[in-house]
Structure formats: structure tokens, C-alpha cells
Design a protein around this motif. Structure first.
Motif, PDB file in Angstrom:
ATOM      1  N   ASP A 105       0.822  -1.222   0.000  1.00 27.80           N
ATOM      2  CA  ASP A 105       0.000   0.000   0.000  1.00 27.80           C
ATOM      3  C   ASP A 105       0.849   1.263   0.000  1.00 27.80           C
ATOM      4  OD1 ASP A 105      -2.198  -1.533   0.024  1.00 27.80           O
ATOM      5  OD2 ASP A 105      -2.591  -1.366   2.184  1.00 27.80           O
ATOM      6  N   ARG A 106       2.025   1.222   0.661  1.00 27.48           N
ATOM      7  CA  ARG A 106       2.834   2.447   0.698  1.00 27.48           C
ATOM      8  C   ARG A 106       4.313   2.096   0.809  1.00 27.48           C
ATOM      9  NH1 ARG A 106       1.800   7.844   2.623  1.00 27.48           N
ATOM     10  NH2 ARG A 106      -0.415   7.335   2.840  1.00 27.48           N
ATOM     11  N   THR A 107       5.104   2.720  -0.046  1.00 25.69           N
ATOM     12  CA  THR A 107       6.572   2.638   0.010  1.00 25.69           C
ATOM     13  C   THR A 107       7.087   4.053   0.244  1.00 25.69           C
ATOM     14  OG1 THR A 107       6.592   0.742  -1.496  1.00 25.69           O
ATOM     15  CG2 THR A 107       8.658   1.977  -1.239  1.00 25.69           C
ATOM     16  N   ILE A 108       7.791   4.225   1.354  1.00 24.87           N
ATOM     17  CA  ILE A 108       8.210   5.566   1.784  1.00 24.87           C
ATOM     18  C   ILE A 108       9.730   5.688   1.690  1.00 24.87           C
ATOM     19  CG2 ILE A 108       8.224   7.201   3.731  1.00 24.87           C
ATOM     20  CD1 ILE A 108       5.783   5.362   4.791  1.00 24.87           C
ATOM     21  N   PHE A 109      10.174   6.725   0.996  1.00 23.42           N
ATOM     22  CA  PHE A 109      11.621   7.005   0.982  1.00 23.42           C
ATOM     23  C   PHE A 109      11.887   8.075   2.027  1.00 23.42           C
ATOM     24  CE2 PHE A 109      12.696   4.305  -2.435  1.00 23.42           C
ATOM     25  CZ  PHE A 109      11.612   4.312  -3.288  1.00 23.42           C
ATOM     26  N   VAL A 110      12.737   7.769   2.983  1.00 21.19           N
ATOM     27  CA  VAL A 110      13.035   8.692   4.083  1.00 21.19           C
ATOM     28  C   VAL A 110      14.400   9.331   3.839  1.00 21.19           C
ATOM     29  CG1 VAL A 110      13.356   8.933   6.568  1.00 21.19           C
ATOM     30  CG2 VAL A 110      11.706   7.261   5.676  1.00 21.19           C
TER      31      VAL A 110
END
Ligand code: APR
Length: 217
Positions: free
Chosen positions: A185-190
């Protein structure tokens, strides 16, 4: 203070706000509207994210270190180290999963990036790509729905941020375009530094173009 998923901006929001701007040249990938709601860029401390899983840029011992590894172990508490001791380390390019312990995140995926060397660029690039690919596969195999990545290998391990970001975004886009990737559902680049944020903001439109891009070649 844990940060909930709905407080982490999606690419669609970042395009709408003008933070992300369409690529000036034809993007490397076709626009895919659904991905704009399933990918995020977030600047801040990965240990605060209240999501299924965060990725740690670990070393082969998995027994902690500095950088994001140090921050994650400090926030997760000593029980994380106890669990890591049972994992018998991790090879470069591979990934292993633990619980989140005292973190808001439910799980941690520990991946070991390559130590950069300009003499072995190809090998190092393949190893870094493998970190992202194996971590994403492990997230889906563990039936988790959201994951956040730090910029693996770009700190103590010295990987040039622009080259590393091309690899990270290319692998993520490739995986999210597969049936397996559709389960996320969500891939987050930090990103941690302003400089890294600018690199991600400039490269994201090449891999995750907005819908109103020009025609792609
Ligand atoms: N949240 C998000 N990102 C962070 C945080 C944090 N709390 N702390 C650092 N970072 C960023 C760094 O700015 C860098 O962009 O994480 C990225 C990865 O940098 P490092 O943590 O130095 O990791 P890496 O370059 O992969 O080196 C790994 O360092 O900490 C040791 O044990 C680790 O030996 C291993 C090596």
C-alpha cells in the motif's frame, strides 16, 4: 511522537503542492496514477514512523552501529539486540526481519548495503539494488503493507547519493510494477539531510512521473 501514515505525504500531494515538478526530459517510466498514492517522500527520523515496517541500514554483524542503525537500536531498546544476536548476521545485499520492539513500527527489516568503492562500481550497484529488492520481497512475504527505507549505504558506507538514489528508485518502480508489488500500500523514501531531499525531489519524477507528463518515449 509516532507519525501516522496519513501524515506522510504521497507523491500526488507533493506534485499538487509543487514540491515535485515534472521531469524536464522524457521520464524513464510511464506515468501510473495508482503509484502516486502509494509512494511517499518523507524528511525526518525513520524511528518515529508508525507503520508496518522500517528498513535499517545495518552491517553484516547485525549487532548495531552508528547512523540510522544506531538510531534504530537506541529507539527500539536492548530487546532488539537480543533478537538480532539470534540471526547470525546478514550478507551484503541480503535482508532479515525482526520485531519493532520499542519502536512505533511493528517490524524492522535489516539490510546490509555495500561499502562504496569506485573500483567495483558494477558489483556495488548490484549489491545495493539487491538490498532494496530483497527488502521489498521480504515485506510482501511477511504480509506487511507499508515500508520505509532510509538512503542505504549513502552515509558511513560512502555511496554517492545520486547514484544510490537512481538505484533505489529504479528497483522500487520495477518491483511496484509487478503483481507482488501491487500488494504494497505504501513505500516511503526517508531522507535525513536537505541535500538528500533535493536529490530525491529531482529524481522521483523520472521514476514516478505525474499523470500530466509529456509523452514518454
Ligand atoms: N532516520 C532516517 N535516516 C537517517 C537517520 C534517521 N534517524 N539517521 C541517519 N540517517 C540517514 C543518513 O543521513 C544516510 O542518508 O541514513 C542514511 C544511511 O546512512 P548510515 O546510517 O550511515 O548507513 P550506511 O551508509 O548504510 O552505513 C552503514 O553504518 O551505522 C553503521 O552499523 C552501520 O556499519 C553500518 C554502516
Amino acid at each position: 511522537m509516532p507519525l501516522h501514515l496519513d501524515k506522510i505525504p504521497t507523491l500526488r500531494e507533493l506534485y499538487t503542492r509543487g514540491v515535485l515538478k515534472p521531469a524536464k526530459v522524457a521520464p524513464r517510466h510511464a506515468p501510473r496514477a495508482a503509484l502516486l498514492d502509494r509512494v511517499s517522500l518523507f524528511q525526518g527520523d525513520i524511528t518515529t514512523l508508525d507503520i508496518d515496517c522500517i528498513v535499517n541500514a545495518a552491517n553484516r554483524s547485525l549487532l548495531g552501529g552508528g547512523g540510522v542503525d544506531g538510531a534504530i537500536h537506541a529507539a527500539a531498546g536492548p530487546s532488539l539486540l537480543e533478537e538480532c544476536r539470534k540471526l547470525n548476521g546478514c550478507e551484503t545485499g541480503d535482508a532479515k526481519i525482526t520485531g519493532g520492539h520499542d519502536l512505533p513500527a511493528r517490524h524492522i527489516i535489516h539490510t546490509v548495503g555495500p561499502i562504496y568503492s569506485s573500483y567495483k562500481k558494477e558489483e556495488k550497484a548490484e549489491q545495493l539494488a539487491s538490498c532494496y529488492k530483497t527488502s521489498l520481497q521480504l515485506v510482501v512475504a511477511s504480509s506487511l503493507k507499508h515500508v520505509a527505507f532510509p538512503s542505504v549505504s549513502t552515509g558511513i558506507y560512502g555511496y554517492p547519493i545520486k547514484d544510490a538514489t537512481h538505484i533505489a528508485l529504479n528497483v522500487a518502480r520495477g518491483y511496484l510494477d509487478t503483481p507482488e508489488g501491487d500488494k504494497l500500500d505504501r513505500t516511503i523514501f526517508v531522507v535525513w539531510s536537505d541535500a538528500d531531499k533535493l536529490v530525491y525531489e529531482s529524481l522521483l519524477p523520472h521514476y514516478f512521473p505525474s499523470e500530466d507528463e509529456g509523452d514518454t518515449v
